[in-house]
Design a protein around this motif. Structure first.
Motif, PDB file in Angstrom:
ATOM      1  N   THR A  23      10.509 -48.475 -22.723  1.00 21.31           N
ATOM      2  CA  THR A  23      10.831 -47.063 -22.521  1.00 21.31           C
ATOM      3  C   THR A  23      11.170 -46.451 -23.870  1.00 21.31           C
ATOM      4  OG1 THR A  23      13.199 -47.449 -22.190  1.00 21.31           O
ATOM      5  CG2 THR A  23      11.790 -47.530 -20.221  1.00 21.31           C
ATOM      6  N   ALA A  24      11.141 -45.135 -23.930  1.00 18.59           N
ATOM      7  CA  ALA A  24      11.441 -44.439 -25.182  1.00 18.59           C
ATOM      8  C   ALA A  24      12.875 -44.718 -25.637  1.00 18.59           C
ATOM      9  CB  ALA A  24      11.220 -42.941 -25.014  1.00 18.59           C
ATOM     10  N   ASP A  25      13.802 -44.755 -24.697  1.00 16.55           N
ATOM     11  CA  ASP A  25      15.206 -45.009 -25.047  1.00 16.55           C
ATOM     12  C   ASP A  25      15.397 -46.411 -25.622  1.00 16.55           C
ATOM     13  OD1 ASP A  25      15.986 -42.478 -24.203  1.00 16.55           O
ATOM     14  OD2 ASP A  25      16.401 -43.174 -22.156  1.00 16.55           O
ATOM     15  N   LYS A  26      14.750 -47.385 -25.013  1.00 18.07           N
ATOM     16  CA  LYS A  26      14.886 -48.766 -25.498  1.00 18.07           C
ATOM     17  C   LYS A  26      14.221 -48.934 -26.862  1.00 18.07           C
ATOM     18  CE  LYS A  26      15.375 -50.634 -20.897  1.00 18.07           C
ATOM     19  NZ  LYS A  26      14.779 -51.370 -19.807  1.00 18.07           N
ATOM     20  N   LEU A  27      13.093 -48.270 -27.056  1.00 18.29           N
ATOM     21  CA  LEU A  27      12.452 -48.323 -28.374  1.00 18.29           C
ATOM     22  C   LEU A  27      13.362 -47.700 -29.427  1.00 18.29           C
ATOM     23  CD1 LEU A  27       8.801 -47.321 -27.412  1.00 18.29           C
ATOM     24  CD2 LEU A  27       9.548 -49.551 -28.242  1.00 18.29           C
ATOM     25  N   GLN A  28      13.964 -46.565 -29.086  1.00 17.02           N
ATOM     26  CA  GLN A  28      14.865 -45.884 -30.024  1.00 17.02           C
ATOM     27  C   GLN A  28      16.093 -46.743 -30.324  1.00 17.02           C
ATOM     28  OE1 GLN A  28      13.536 -42.969 -31.070  1.00 17.02           O
ATOM     29  NE2 GLN A  28      15.098 -42.873 -32.629  1.00 17.02           N
ATOM     30  N   THR A  29      16.587 -47.478 -29.333  1.00 19.83           N
ATOM     31  CA  THR A  29      17.741 -48.362 -29.528  1.00 19.83           C
ATOM     32  C   THR A  29      17.398 -49.482 -30.511  1.00 19.83           C
ATOM     33  OG1 THR A  29      18.521 -47.900 -27.296  1.00 19.83           O
ATOM     34  CG2 THR A  29      19.383 -49.874 -28.366  1.00 19.83           C
ATOM     35  N   ILE A  30      16.219 -50.072 -30.343  1.00 18.49           N
ATOM     36  CA  ILE A  30      15.807 -51.151 -31.254  1.00 18.49           C
ATOM     37  C   ILE A  30      15.627 -50.615 -32.666  1.00 18.49           C
ATOM     38  CG2 ILE A  30      13.903 -52.715 -31.830  1.00 18.49           C
ATOM     39  CD1 ILE A  30      13.657 -53.317 -28.887  1.00 18.49           C
ATOM     40  N   LEU A  31      15.023 -49.435 -32.785  1.00 14.63           N
ATOM     41  CA  LEU A  31      14.835 -48.854 -34.117  1.00 14.63           C
ATOM     42  C   LEU A  31      16.176 -48.536 -34.775  1.00 14.63           C
ATOM     43  CD1 LEU A  31      11.844 -46.479 -33.348  1.00 14.63           C
ATOM     44  CD2 LEU A  31      11.782 -48.637 -34.603  1.00 14.63           C
ATOM     45  N   GLY A  32      17.141 -48.086 -33.987  1.00 15.55           N
ATOM     46  CA  GLY A  32      18.476 -47.824 -34.514  1.00 15.55           C
ATOM     47  C   GLY A  32      19.160 -49.102 -34.973  1.00 15.55           C
ATOM     48  N   ALA A  33      19.002 -50.180 -34.204  1.00 16.99           N
ATOM     49  CA  ALA A  33      19.608 -51.466 -34.569  1.00 16.99           C
ATOM     50  C   ALA A  33      18.959 -52.028 -35.826  1.00 16.99           C
ATOM     51  CB  ALA A  33      19.470 -52.453 -33.420  1.00 16.99           C
ATOM     52  N   ALA A  34      17.690 -51.728 -36.028  1.00 11.52           N
ATOM     53  CA  ALA A  34      16.987 -52.207 -37.221  1.00 11.52           C
ATOM     54  C   ALA A  34      17.176 -51.268 -38.403  1.00 11.52           C
ATOM     55  CB  ALA A  34      15.506 -52.347 -36.920  1.00 11.52           C
ATOM     56  N   LYS A  35      17.933 -50.194 -38.192  1.00 13.37           N
ATOM     57  CA  LYS A  35      18.227 -49.195 -39.223  1.00 13.37           C
ATOM     58  C   LYS A  35      16.962 -48.541 -39.771  1.00 13.37           C
ATOM     59  CE  LYS A  35      22.496 -51.441 -40.353  1.00 13.37           C
ATOM     60  NZ  LYS A  35      23.236 -52.301 -41.240  1.00 13.37           N
ATOM     61  N   VAL A  36      16.036 -48.262 -38.857  1.00  9.78           N
ATOM     62  CA  VAL A  36      14.829 -47.519 -39.221  1.00  9.78           C
ATOM     63  C   VAL A  36      15.113 -46.067 -38.860  1.00  9.78           C
ATOM     64  CG1 VAL A  36      12.356 -47.263 -38.826  1.00  9.78           C
ATOM     65  CG2 VAL A  36      13.401 -49.521 -38.710  1.00  9.78           C
ATOM     66  N   GLN A  37      15.354 -45.244 -39.850  1.00 11.64           N
ATOM     67  CA  GLN A  37      15.823 -43.883 -39.639  1.00 11.64           C
ATOM     68  C   GLN A  37      14.707 -42.836 -39.564  1.00 11.64           C
ATOM     69  OE1 GLN A  37      19.007 -43.402 -39.028  1.00 11.64           O
ATOM     70  NE2 GLN A  37      19.505 -45.533 -39.449  1.00 11.64           N
ATOM     71  N   GLU A  38      13.594 -43.068 -40.213  1.00 10.63           N
ATOM     72  CA  GLU A  38      12.595 -42.020 -40.369  1.00 10.63           C
ATOM     73  C   GLU A  38      11.583 -41.912 -39.225  1.00 10.63           C
ATOM     74  OE1 GLU A  38      11.521 -45.694 -42.631  1.00 10.63           O
ATOM     75  OE2 GLU A  38      13.176 -44.332 -42.822  1.00 10.63           O
TER      76      GLU A  38
END
Length: 108
Positions: A23-38
């Motif tokens: 889901t979009a939320d779960k993808l965003q959570t993983i990206l946040g945990a990986a510190k991918v900001q852009e």
């Protein structure tokens, strides 16, 4: 492929590997945990929508198997149908126009 697309692709693979729905939320959570900001949120939404209801592992294992059945059907052509098929192909080739026939070329 941009950095954002690559990051979302990897996040989707992580979710699929863990057996979690993408889901979009779960993808965003993983990206946040990986510190991918852009990464813009539109990318996570697009990927989630494209992968909705699909088995990602199955997609990866069957990447090259789509075109294998097409050549097998060609072997069943009878001896009488072969000349007709060749004639049709020749007619199609004759119908194609080149740039020279239209009055202009590469350097005009």
């Amino acid at each position: 492929m941009s950095h954002a697309e690559l990051a979302v692709s990897y996040a989707a693979l992580i979710l699929a590997d863990d057996g979690v729905e993408v889901t979009a939320d779960k993808l965003q959570t993983i990206l946040g945990a990986a510190k991918v900001q852009e990464v813009e949120p539109i990318w996570t939404q697009l990927f989630a929508k494209a992968l909705e209801g699909k088995d990602i592992k199955d997609l990866l294992t069957n990447v090259g198997s789509g075109g294998a059945a097409a050549p097998a059907a060609g072997g069943a052509v009878s001896a009488e149908a072969a000349p007709a098929a060749a004639a049709e192909e020749k007619k199609e080739e004759e119908k194609e126009e080149s740039d020279e026939d239209m009055g202009f070329g590469l350097f005009d």
